[in-house]
Design a protein around this motif. Sequence first.
Motif: not given
Length: 506
Positions: A84-94, A370-374, A392-394
């Motif tokens: 409720d208080q935090d976010s992942q901030v993604i800028v230009m796709g990363h 490592v965040k997988t984004t493919t 995230m995660g393997t």
Amino acid sequence: MTESIMFQGTASDSGKSWAAAALCRVLKQRGLKVAPFKSQNMALNSFITEKGDEMGRAQVFQAEAAGVKPDPRMNPVLLKPSTDQDSQVIVMGHVLADMSAVTYHNYKPKLKPRVKAIYENLAAENDVMVLEGAGSPAEINLNDRDIVNMGMAEMAHSPVILVADIDKGGVFAAIYGTIKLLPEADQKRVKGIIINKFRGDKRLLVSGNKMIEKLTGIPVIGVLPMADVDLDEEDSVALTRKPRQRDQSKALDVAVIDLAKISNFTDFHSLEIQPDVSVRYVRYPDELETPDLLIIPGSKNTNEDLRVLKETGFDTAILRAHQRGSMVAGICGGYQILGQQLRDPDEIESMIMHQAGLGLLDTKTVFNHVKTTTQAIAQKGHLQLKGYEIHMGTTTLGPNAKPFAQIIRTNGEPTNRLDGAVAIDGTVWGTYLHGIFDNTKWTRQLLNQLRQVKGLAPLVDTSLPLSAYKEEQYNRLAQVFTENIDMAELDRILAESAGPQMEGDK
């Protein structure tokens, strides 16, 4: 010079995303080169581009409406709430960082020049830019550092159309209050009002429209009906409108667990349009019963959602449904939840460092940085499946699980790795591939397998390819828009936007 126009709303879910998509398709039909743009988007429904960049899904379907490929420049900042208080901030796709709401608010001035430069770079390649705001421009506690509503309109020298949702009630108060809470310069930037989601006879609105025009000095340029147009919905508010009960006229019952941190619920849109499928979103364990297919969807915070499933008794209800004959599937975070064990030693997702999963798949997941984004193409039997990964995660498989599919291409490059897991008896499976149900041939095979269990004859897949179905819907959306909007006035507003400076610019 590039023309521009911006749709802002009296509130979230007012319909500004649809209005922007509609105009993108109208302008495409005119032969113009058009691009959508939303400087900052907060959503757990995201998409991965061909180059592996992450962006909000609203700008993806707006890009599809415009007939162009999704580009992270269309949504340079994406916020994915993790608590409720935090976010992942993604800028230009990363991923840039995880930030609290206060930290991000203080960081926005540093983003402003970058957002402006990105917008100008994209605008230089197009005839028209169709911008979308976020929430409401009248958030007076946030406007001093705004980069998505009037702050963005000023950077783009863009006129604003205010979209108001009449279905919620109080539409004229929402219009008047929104406009009058704005500084005078920003009030001047609003050039038109659209009333959205109207049911009934428009003649009943005429007197109200005239009064609000007199009170604000801004014309109502259209009233959009509650239309039967089938598009992806990005805003989490849309989940409140999803069915909670089974449609008994449909042969197959598909239940999706409505996780607290559910992400990418757009994965199930392709199931919702199948003729024999009833998709319902289950919020409480006693609603679950024994569906033909039970799906645990993606999650922005897998360990926290798993904890809630256990605290509410959902874990027991899921296991019981499987014992009674439900096929169980997990997508991304849902796939991780189905396993034996989840470990987060560095507390990447939450403070839960170790937790037992539901144990329906012989897998173990370890979260890492490592965040997988493919984008991915997978081979499954004789079919090639398209999808995209955001996780995230393997995950590793034990001896009592076999791979779901083999990934043969990621982001256009050849590769050779395994994805997902299937229980030995085939009644439980999971995959990291979002968009898996968009593969209509495979989806029909799966649905026919469920039909066979119930003693029903298989259905032949006579549906349009998903891309063709979407084209029909975008064209329908454009038709509804042009039939109910004063397009001459909209064109005049667009033409004025290309001038050296518009009223309201400082």
